[in-house]
Write an enzyme that holds these catalytic residues in place. Structure first.
Site, PDB file in Angstrom:
ATOM      1  N   ASN A  13       0.641  -1.228   0.138  1.00 47.29           N
ATOM      2  CA  ASN A  13      -0.014  -0.019  -0.001  1.00 47.29           C
ATOM      3  C   ASN A  13       0.818   1.231   0.008  1.00 47.29           C
ATOM      4  O   ASN A  13       2.013   1.027   0.522  1.00 47.29           O
ATOM      5  CB  ASN A  13      -0.890   0.071   1.316  1.00 47.29           C
ATOM      6  CG  ASN A  13      -1.948  -1.142   1.043  1.00 47.29           C
ATOM      7  OD1 ASN A  13      -2.549  -1.421   0.076  1.00 47.29           O
ATOM      8  ND2 ASN A  13      -2.330  -1.890   2.101  1.00 47.29           N
ATOM      9  N   CYS A  14       0.423   2.299  -0.409  1.00 50.44           N
ATOM     10  CA  CYS A  14       0.992   3.460  -0.480  1.00 50.44           C
ATOM     11  C   CYS A  14       1.448   3.826   0.881  1.00 50.44           C
ATOM     12  O   CYS A  14       1.110   3.745   2.171  1.00 50.44           O
ATOM     13  CB  CYS A  14      -0.131   4.736  -0.622  1.00 50.44           C
ATOM     14  SG  CYS A  14       0.512   6.474  -0.836  1.00 50.44           S
ATOM     15  N   PRO A  15       2.744   4.402   0.939  1.00 52.22           N
ATOM     16  CA  PRO A  15       3.562   5.036  -0.246  1.00 52.22           C
ATOM     17  C   PRO A  15       4.667   3.750  -0.803  1.00 52.22           C
ATOM     18  O   PRO A  15       5.414   4.062  -1.547  1.00 52.22           O
ATOM     19  CB  PRO A  15       4.393   6.009   0.528  1.00 52.22           C
ATOM     20  CG  PRO A  15       4.719   5.607   1.758  1.00 52.22           C
ATOM     21  CD  PRO A  15       3.640   4.755   2.267  1.00 52.22           C
TER      22      PRO A  15
END
Length: 75
Positions: A13-15
């Site tokens: 998941n981000c980042p």
């Protein structure tokens, strides 16, 4: 599309997909193409923004089910 290196960012998941992309691009030479496969729904906007901020060219982005595939050319 032809590419020089592939990055598997599925499940991240981000980042993290962007950070891994940045690291992979650092090891590449100008003009080489990195293929990124991600599953984070926010990846589309993230990679568009990353390309604008860094000057690397986002050649294409595509979605197949829950997977997103990006091709980025190193500046």
């Amino acid at each position: 599309m032809n590419f020089d290196k592939e990055l598997d960012a599925k499940g991240l998941n981000c980042p993290l997909p962007i950070l891994r992309c940045k690291k992979s691009l650092a090891d590449m030479t100008t003009g080489q193409v990195l293929k990124i496969v991600a599953t984070d729904p926010g990846a589309i906007k993230d990679f568009e923004a990353f390309a604008k901020q860094t000057g690397n060219e986002l050649l294409s982005s595509a979605q197949a089910g829950a997977e997103f595939t990006f091709f980025m050319k190193k500046k």
